[in-house]
Motif scaffolding. Structure first.
Motif, short mmCIF file in Angstrom:
data_model
loop_
_atom_site.label_atom_id
_atom_site.label_comp_id
_atom_site.label_asym_id
_atom_site.label_seq_id
_atom_site.Cartn_x
_atom_site.Cartn_y
_atom_site.Cartn_z
N GLY A 133 -4.56 8.67 -10.50
CA GLY A 133 -5.37 8.85 -9.27
C GLY A 133 -4.71 9.85 -8.34
N ILE A 136 -4.98 13.31 -9.80
CA ILE A 136 -6.33 13.90 -9.60
C ILE A 136 -6.39 14.56 -8.21
N THR A 140 -7.18 18.45 -8.37
CA THR A 140 -8.49 18.95 -7.91
C THR A 140 -8.28 19.90 -6.73
N CYS A 158 -8.81 18.02 -15.25
CA CYS A 158 -9.32 17.08 -14.23
C CYS A 158 -10.41 16.18 -14.81
N GLU A 161 -8.58 13.59 -16.65
CA GLU A 161 -7.83 12.69 -15.75
C GLU A 161 -8.74 11.62 -15.17
N SER A 162 -10.01 11.94 -14.94
CA SER A 162 -10.85 10.91 -14.34
C SER A 162 -11.14 9.81 -15.37
N MET A 165 -8.10 7.57 -15.12
CA MET A 165 -8.13 6.71 -13.93
C MET A 165 -9.04 5.50 -14.21
N GLN A 166 -10.16 5.74 -14.88
CA GLN A 166 -11.06 4.62 -15.18
C GLN A 166 -10.46 3.67 -16.20
#
Ligand SMILES: [Fe+2]
Ligand SMILES: [Fe+2]
Length: 311
Positions: A133, A136, A140, A158, A161-162, A165-166
Motif C-alpha cells: 500500500g 503504491i 503512483t 502499479c 501492486e494493486s 494490496m488486495q
C-alpha cells in the motif's frame, strides 16, 4: 554547447515531454534517476525475500498460489527496472551485472522494510496490505516522471501492486474475523511494522537531491506529502478492522490539515539501511549472493546463445 543543450533539455521538461534513453541529458539528471531506479529495482528483488519465507508455510493452497504469484511479480518488477537502469548506467561504464553485484557487496541500499523480520503469517498479510500500500503511494506519484522508460514500466508495476494490496487485505480480513489468537497475532504484526512503515517514506526534510528531482520533474511530491496521503487512506481502514495503531500521539490536526504522529527513530532505522544491520539484512543478502552465483550459468548460456545467433 552544453549550456544550450541544457536549456533545450529544460524546455522539453517544462513542456511535459518525456526524455528517452538515447536523448541528451545532464549528468546529474542521469545520476539522480539511476540512483532512484537502481534502489527501486533492488528493493523489489529484496522485497520478495520476507514473503518467500511464507510460501512453504502458507495456510492453504489458495493462499500459497496467491503468495507465489506475488513473489514472482516482485522479481519481475526488479528485472523490468534493472533493464531501465541498465540503459542509464551504460554511458557511465557500468553493466547490469555491476548493478546486481552492488547489492551483494552493499554498494546500493534497499528499502528499510525489507530488512525486517516476518515471524508470523500476519506479517505476510501486513506486508501485502500496508507495505505494498505504501509502495503504491510512492510509485503512483512517479507515474508522471519525466523519464519515459521509467514512467512506462511503472504503469505496469502499479497495476500489479494493486493486486498485491488486495491479496494482503484478504489475508488481513480473514485474520481480523478469526479467533482471538488470530486477532492478537495481527495486532502484534501491526505493532512490529508501524514504525518501519512511517520510515518507509523517508525523512520530512526536503533534501537537495529531492529538490533537484522535483525541478527535473522526476518526482512531484515530498516525502511528507506521501506519508500524509498514506495515513489518510490507511488509518481509517486499519481501525475499521478493529486494530489499534500503536501510537498514542496519533491524531489529525484540523488547523494544519495534517496527521500528527510520533516520529520514527530516523537515526536507528537510517543506520540499519546504510549498514545493512537490520535483523534479516545479512541473511537475505546471503540468499541473494547464493542465487546470483548458482544462476550464473543461466546468464552465461543466454549470452552465448545470443552471440551465436548473431554470427
Ligand atoms: Fe513490486
Ligand atoms: Fe508488490
Amino acid at each position: 554547447m552544453d549550456q544550450s543543450r541544457f536549456k533545450q533539455f529544460m524546455e522539453r521538461i517544462e513542456r511535459g515531454e518525456k526524455i528517452e534513453a538515447n536523448d541528451w541529458m545532464p549528468d546529474d539528471y542521469r545520476r539522480l534517476l539511476l540512483r532512484l531506479i537502481h534502489m527501486h529495482a533492488v528493493s523489489e528483488i529484496m522485497g520478495a525475500y520476507p514473503e518467500k519465507e511464507w510460501v512453504p508455510k502458507a495456510p492453504s493452497l489458495r493462499r500459497k498460489l496467491s503468495l507465489m504469484a506475488k513473489v514472482q511479480d516482485e522479481i519481475g518488477h526488479g528485472q523490468l527496472l534493472l533493464r531501465v537502469a541498465e540503459d542509464l548506467a551504460a554511458p557511465l561504464g557500468r553493466g547490469r551485472d555491476d548493478l546486481m553485484e552492488d547489492v551483494i557487496v552493499g554498494r546500493v541500499k534497499f528499502h528499510n522494510v525489507f530488512h525486517m523480520e516476518a515471524p508470523s503469517w500476519a506479517d505476510a498479510g501486513i506486508i501485502g496490505w500496508l507495505v505494498d500500500g505504501a509502495a503504491i503511494m510512492t510509485q503512483t506519484a512517479l507515474l508522471d516522471c519525466s523519464y519515459g522508460p521509467y514512467a512506462r514500466v511503472l504503469k505496469r508495476i502499479c497495476a500489479e501492486e494493486s493486486f498485491h494490496m488486495q491479496h494482503g487485505e484478504s489475508i488481513i480480513l480473514a485474520l481480523a474475523e478469526g479467533t482471538e489468537a488470530q486477532r492478537q497475532m495481527l495486532q502484534e504484526a501491526l505493532n512490529r511494522w508501524w514504525e518501519a512503515l512511517l520510515f518507509f517514506f523517508g525523512p520530512p526534510e526536503v533534501t537537495e537531491s529531492a529538490r533537484k528531482m522535483m525541478e527535473y520533474r522526476i518526482r512531484y511530491r515530498t516525502n511528507e506529502e506521501l506519508r500524509q496521503k498514506f495515513l489518510t487512506r490507511y488509518i481509517p481502514r486499519i481501525q475499521s478492522v478493529g486494530l489499534t495503531i500503536p501510537d498514542s500521539r496519533l491524531r489529525f490536526d484540523e488547523a494544519q490539515q495534517r496527521w500528527m504522529y510520533t516520529e520514527p527513530d530516523w537515526e536507528r532505522l537510517g543506520r540499519m539501511v546504510r549498514e545493512n544491520s537490520g535483523p534479516k539484512s545479512q541473511e537475505r543478502i546471503a540468499f541473494r549472493r547464493r542465487a546470483h552465483t548458482d544462476q550464473a550459468w543461466v546468464r552465461e548460456a543466454l549470452i552465448r546463445a545470443r552471440a551465436q545467433a548473431a554470427v
